[in-house]
Design a protein around this motif. Sequence first.
Motif, PDB file in Angstrom:
ATOM      1  N   ALA A  48       5.739  -4.447   0.919  1.00 63.67           N
ATOM      2  CA  ALA A  48       4.641  -3.994   0.065  1.00 63.67           C
ATOM      3  C   ALA A  48       4.845  -4.424  -1.382  1.00 63.67           C
ATOM      4  O   ALA A  48       3.899  -4.456  -2.162  1.00 63.67           O
ATOM      5  N   GLN A  49       6.075  -4.760  -1.748  1.00 62.25           N
ATOM      6  CA  GLN A  49       6.367  -5.113  -3.134  1.00 62.25           C
ATOM      7  C   GLN A  49       6.477  -6.620  -3.368  1.00 62.25           C
ATOM      8  O   GLN A  49       6.792  -7.045  -4.462  1.00 62.25           O
ATOM      9  N   ILE A  50       6.211  -7.430  -2.347  1.00 63.14           N
ATOM     10  CA  ILE A  50       6.298  -8.880  -2.495  1.00 63.14           C
ATOM     11  C   ILE A  50       4.977  -9.386  -3.055  1.00 63.14           C
ATOM     12  O   ILE A  50       3.934  -9.241  -2.409  1.00 63.14           O
ATOM     13  N   PRO A  51       4.964 -10.007  -4.258  1.00 61.66           N
ATOM     14  CA  PRO A  51       3.706 -10.441  -4.881  1.00 61.66           C
ATOM     15  C   PRO A  51       2.871 -11.371  -4.010  1.00 61.66           C
ATOM     16  O   PRO A  51       1.658 -11.221  -3.917  1.00 61.66           O
ATOM     17  N   GLY A  52       3.478 -12.321  -3.327  1.00 64.91           N
ATOM     18  CA  GLY A  52       2.734 -13.236  -2.454  1.00 64.91           C
ATOM     19  C   GLY A  52       2.052 -12.485  -1.332  1.00 64.91           C
ATOM     20  O   GLY A  52       0.942 -12.804  -0.924  1.00 64.91           O
ATOM     21  N   ARG A  53       2.721 -11.500  -0.808  1.00 59.96           N
ATOM     22  CA  ARG A  53       2.171 -10.690   0.282  1.00 59.96           C
ATOM     23  C   ARG A  53       0.968  -9.893  -0.204  1.00 59.96           C
ATOM     24  O   ARG A  53      -0.040  -9.774   0.483  1.00 59.96           O
TER      25      ARG A  53
END
Length: 65
Positions: A48-53
């Motif tokens: 949930a904290q991955i910018p690309g995701r």
Amino acid sequence: MSRASTAIFHCPFCAEEDLRPVAEPAGAWACQACARVFTVDLVTVDTAQIPGRLAEEAALERRTP
């Protein structure tokens, strides 16, 4: 990811790079600077904290009618 295949580049206690693998406990590393023996385990990846995701999920939500 198994501990045996994980390479550690810095001591988590003193940040020194002079590390050597040790036999016991399995997957442990010995820091030559501070004399600590440690293991590192990956527990989970918070996707949930991955910018690309986040961008990918936002794009998918815009496509859904």
